[in-house]
Structures are given as structure tokens and as C-alpha cells.
Design a protein around this motif. Sequence first.
Motif, PDB file in Angstrom:
ATOM      1  N   LEU A  49     -60.810   9.288 -17.446  1.00 36.24           N
ATOM      2  CA  LEU A  49     -61.133   8.777 -16.111  1.00 36.24           C
ATOM      3  C   LEU A  49     -62.586   8.311 -16.049  1.00 36.24           C
ATOM      4  N   ARG A  50     -63.466   9.083 -16.668  1.00 34.88           N
ATOM      5  CA  ARG A  50     -64.895   8.748 -16.656  1.00 34.88           C
ATOM      6  C   ARG A  50     -65.163   7.503 -17.503  1.00 34.88           C
ATOM      7  N   ARG A  51     -64.631   7.481 -18.705  1.00 35.83           N
ATOM      8  CA  ARG A  51     -64.908   6.393 -19.656  1.00 35.83           C
ATOM      9  C   ARG A  51     -64.204   5.089 -19.314  1.00 35.83           C
ATOM     10  N   GLU A  52     -62.937   5.172 -18.974  1.00 31.39           N
ATOM     11  CA  GLU A  52     -62.145   3.956 -18.821  1.00 31.39           C
ATOM     12  C   GLU A  52     -61.991   3.492 -17.382  1.00 31.39           C
ATOM     13  N   LYS A  53     -62.111   4.399 -16.437  1.00 29.43           N
ATOM     14  CA  LYS A  53     -61.912   4.038 -15.030  1.00 29.43           C
ATOM     15  C   LYS A  53     -63.179   4.155 -14.205  1.00 29.43           C
TER      16      LYS A  53
ATOM     17  N   VAL B  83     -56.416  18.449 -19.385  1.00 25.30           N
ATOM     18  CA  VAL B  83     -57.344  18.284 -18.256  1.00 25.30           C
ATOM     19  C   VAL B  83     -58.679  17.741 -18.747  1.00 25.30           C
ATOM     20  N   VAL B  84     -59.165  18.265 -19.865  1.00 27.13           N
ATOM     21  CA  VAL B  84     -60.429  17.775 -20.433  1.00 27.13           C
ATOM     22  C   VAL B  84     -60.272  16.308 -20.837  1.00 27.13           C
ATOM     23  N   GLU B  85     -59.162  15.986 -21.503  1.00 26.76           N
ATOM     24  CA  GLU B  85     -58.916  14.603 -21.912  1.00 26.76           C
ATOM     25  C   GLU B  85     -58.830  13.682 -20.696  1.00 26.76           C
ATOM     26  N   LEU B  86     -58.138  14.129 -19.650  1.00 24.48           N
ATOM     27  CA  LEU B  86     -58.000  13.315 -18.447  1.00 24.48           C
ATOM     28  C   LEU B  86     -59.367  13.042 -17.820  1.00 24.48           C
TER      29      LEU B  86
ATOM     30  N   ALA C  21     -53.960  13.096  -8.030  1.00 27.83           N
ATOM     31  CA  ALA C  21     -54.088  11.692  -7.625  1.00 27.83           C
ATOM     32  C   ALA C  21     -54.951  11.564  -6.375  1.00 27.83           C
ATOM     33  N   ALA C  22     -54.784  12.479  -5.426  1.00 24.27           N
ATOM     34  CA  ALA C  22     -55.590  12.436  -4.200  1.00 24.27           C
ATOM     35  C   ALA C  22     -57.058  12.698  -4.515  1.00 24.27           C
ATOM     36  N   LEU C  23     -57.320  13.649  -5.403  1.00 22.45           N
ATOM     37  CA  LEU C  23     -58.698  13.952  -5.813  1.00 22.45           C
ATOM     38  C   LEU C  23     -59.338  12.735  -6.451  1.00 22.45           C
ATOM     39  N   VAL C  24     -58.639  12.130  -7.388  1.00 23.78           N
ATOM     40  CA  VAL C  24     -59.183  10.963  -8.085  1.00 23.78           C
ATOM     41  C   VAL C  24     -59.304   9.788  -7.117  1.00 23.78           C
ATOM     42  N   GLY C  25     -58.334   9.634  -6.239  1.00 23.97           N
ATOM     43  CA  GLY C  25     -58.363   8.534  -5.271  1.00 23.97           C
ATOM     44  C   GLY C  25     -59.510   8.637  -4.287  1.00 23.97           C
ATOM     45  N   ALA C  26     -59.968   9.855  -4.041  1.00 23.15           N
ATOM     46  CA  ALA C  26     -61.072  10.066  -3.098  1.00 23.15           C
ATOM     47  C   ALA C  26     -62.424   9.710  -3.703  1.00 23.15           C
ATOM     48  N   ARG C  27     -62.456   9.450  -5.007  1.00 24.32           N
ATOM     49  CA  ARG C  27     -63.732   9.131  -5.681  1.00 24.32           C
ATOM     50  C   ARG C  27     -64.007   7.666  -5.705  1.00 24.32           C
TER      51      ARG C  27
END
Length: 72
Positions: free
Chosen positions: A43-47, A36-39, A66-72
Motif C-alpha cells: 500500500l505504501r510503495r505502490e498506492k 499484514v506486513v506485506e499489505l 478497506a474502510a481504513l485504507v479508504g480513509a487515508r
Amino acid sequence: MSYEELKNVLVSLGLSEDDISPDATREEAGLDSIAVVELALVLRREKGVTVTEEEIGATHTVADVAALVGAR
């Protein structure tokens, strides 16, 4: 971010593609606390998506992540 994009990120982190499905729980997919920490970092660095470890930890399934990340 779509489920498929998230799946690709998870596989790049070393999680087994066979264990990742939308209905898999975080634990079933191999998303332990270290993953989770790596993800969150990837997500922050590369996406360019800022999601905290706590927010990811509050999800239940890979589809929820995926829904959480997609909402950002």
C-alpha cells in the motif's frame, strides 16, 4: 481505496480470491501477520497510502481494512 481495489491487492499478494469477502475476518481472508506486513508495504510503495501494520491488525473484517485504507 474501494473494497474491489483492496481485493485486487490481496489477490496479488497470493491470497485466495474465494476467501476474500467484505464480511470475512482478516484471518478467514488469509491476512495473517506476514500478509499484514506485506499489505502495508504494498500500500505504501505502490498506492502511496500509509497504513501501519498495527492499524491493519486492529481491524476485524476485510471491509474494515478497506474502510481504513479508504480513509487515508
